[in-house]
Design an enzyme around this catalytic site. Structure first.
Site, short mmCIF file in Angstrom:
data_model
loop_
_atom_site.label_atom_id
_atom_site.label_comp_id
_atom_site.label_asym_id
_atom_site.label_seq_id
_atom_site.Cartn_x
_atom_site.Cartn_y
_atom_site.Cartn_z
N ASP A 14 0.99 -1.16 0.09
CA ASP A 14 -0.07 0.19 0.10
C ASP A 14 1.07 1.41 -0.05
O ASP A 14 1.73 1.27 0.92
CB ASP A 14 -0.79 -0.01 1.29
CG ASP A 14 -1.79 1.05 1.36
OD1 ASP A 14 -2.34 1.51 0.45
OD2 ASP A 14 -1.96 1.36 2.59
N HIS A 69 -9.36 4.90 -1.31
CA HIS A 69 -8.64 4.86 -0.06
C HIS A 69 -9.27 5.67 1.24
O HIS A 69 -10.43 6.36 0.71
CB HIS A 69 -7.30 5.36 -0.28
CG HIS A 69 -6.19 4.75 -1.09
ND1 HIS A 69 -5.11 4.22 -0.72
CD2 HIS A 69 -6.60 4.00 -2.15
CE1 HIS A 69 -4.65 3.43 -1.45
NE2 HIS A 69 -5.17 3.36 -2.25
N HIS A 105 -7.13 9.86 4.49
CA HIS A 105 -6.79 8.64 5.23
C HIS A 105 -6.97 9.18 6.84
O HIS A 105 -6.86 10.54 7.19
CB HIS A 105 -5.04 8.59 5.34
CG HIS A 105 -4.89 8.04 3.93
ND1 HIS A 105 -4.10 8.52 2.92
CD2 HIS A 105 -4.99 6.59 3.51
CE1 HIS A 105 -3.78 7.70 1.93
NE2 HIS A 105 -4.42 6.82 2.10
N SER A 114 -11.84 4.36 6.33
CA SER A 114 -12.47 4.57 7.72
C SER A 114 -13.08 5.87 7.83
O SER A 114 -12.88 6.80 7.33
CB SER A 114 -11.17 4.79 8.75
OG SER A 114 -10.46 3.33 8.80
N ASN A 153 -9.77 0.66 1.03
CA ASN A 153 -8.73 0.41 1.96
C ASN A 153 -9.37 0.60 3.52
O ASN A 153 -9.84 1.93 3.50
CB ASN A 153 -7.73 1.42 1.66
CG ASN A 153 -6.78 0.88 0.46
OD1 ASN A 153 -7.39 0.13 -0.55
ND2 ASN A 153 -5.74 1.24 -0.12
N VAL A 154 -8.96 -0.11 4.30
CA VAL A 154 -9.48 0.20 5.66
C VAL A 154 -8.12 0.19 6.60
O VAL A 154 -7.69 -0.88 6.59
CB VAL A 154 -10.50 -0.71 6.40
CG1 VAL A 154 -10.76 -0.21 7.54
CG2 VAL A 154 -11.57 -0.68 5.08
#
Ligand code: 13P
Length: 286
Positions: A81, A210, A182, A213, A232-233
């Protein structure tokens, strides 16, 4: 089994679901993710940032994931990543990663194209999939409790640039910046669906989202309907691991045996992974 994800992305695109790409920092988290994906019969991507890869050691991460994948019936991908350099990619590929993200988004457009092309040639030669990034996804995977969420306009993905980038680099999947960031902030992100639609009209590739969360569920679902096949988490898993262990220490403050207190962190991670896999719609898609 450990696989290259290109076919998984095509299947997800047709089926209208996304595959969770979950970051790991240690073997407890890796096992929790894979065991939950197996229980739900979902394909899964285990990913490490450069920092996560260096901390555990690329060869050690790959050996763990290969061993867990050997006896498994679900497709498991091991992904780098935000690899920032050709050297980081080479380290991952040599260790046995099946997919890499080359993130040249800090570079100029032409430099990003050149680096991504070089990585694509090397990775494809080794049967490894490549994710490129156009626009820049900012922020760190942490809980920025009191910070306001700020995304600079210049970091958003330009549909025209995305088209040119994909034609020139021939990446397998594209990370796009559409209001995602992020980490978790004081306020929720608002994804720019108009921009996603414009990108989709010009670029016939799967997309990754991305900063998974903290994005409200309805926005994640809508993004998946519009062509996101990988989400993506990281931050939510990191927070769950920490909180699970802290709770365990509240109950047993004198415990010193790691294998007695670490499972509480892994169980908390497992619960988040289950919520995400269900939200992404990949249950029974293995
Ligand atoms: P979050 O930390 O916001 O979940 O983002 C993870 C990510 O996008 C890793 O590349």
């Amino acid at each position: 089994m450990l696989v290259n994800p290109v076919k998984l992305f095509k299947k997800a695109q047709k089926g209208g679901y996304a595959i969770g790409a979950f970051n790991t920092s240690n073997v407890e988290i890796t096992k929790a993710i894979i065991e939950k994906a197996e229980e739900l019969k979902s394909p899964v991507i285990i990913e490490t940032s450069e920092g996560e890869m260096e901390s555990a050691g690329a060869n050690i991460v790959a050996a763990e994931v290969k061993e867990l994948a050997r006896g498994s019936k679900i497709p498991i991908v091991l992904h780098l990543d935000h690899g920032k350099s050709f050297e980081a990619v080479r380290e991952a590929v040599r260790a046995g990663y099946t997919s890499v993200h080359i993130d040249g988004s800090d570079l100029t457009f032409n430099e990003n194209v050149e680096l991504t092309k070089a990585v694509r040639e090397y990775a494809h030669y080794n049967d490894v999939a490549v994710e490129g990034e156009i626009g820049h996804i900012s922020g760190k995977s942490a809980h920025h409790k009191d910070e306001r969420l700020v995304i600079e306009k210049k970091n958003l993905t330009s549909p025209k640039k995305a088209e040119e980038f994909v034609v020139k680099t021939k990446v397998d999947i594209l990370a796009i910046s559409i209001g995602n960031i992020h980490g978790i902030y004081a306020e929720d992100p608002k994804l720019d669906f108009k921009r996603l639609l414009e990108i989709r009209e010009l670029v016939r590739k799967p997309f990754s989202l991305h900063g998974g969360s903290g994005i409200p569920k309805n926005q994640v679902m809508r993004a998946i309907e519009m062509g996101i096949v990988k989400v993506n988490v990281n931050t939510e898993l990191r927070m769950a691991f920490k909180e699970g262990i802290m709770h365990e220490f509240d109950l047993h403050p004198d415990e010193v045996v790691p294998y007695k207190y670490l499972p509480a962190g892994a169980e908390a991670v497992s619960r988040v992974v289950e919520q995400k896999i269900r939200l992404f719609g990949s249950v029974d898609k293995a």
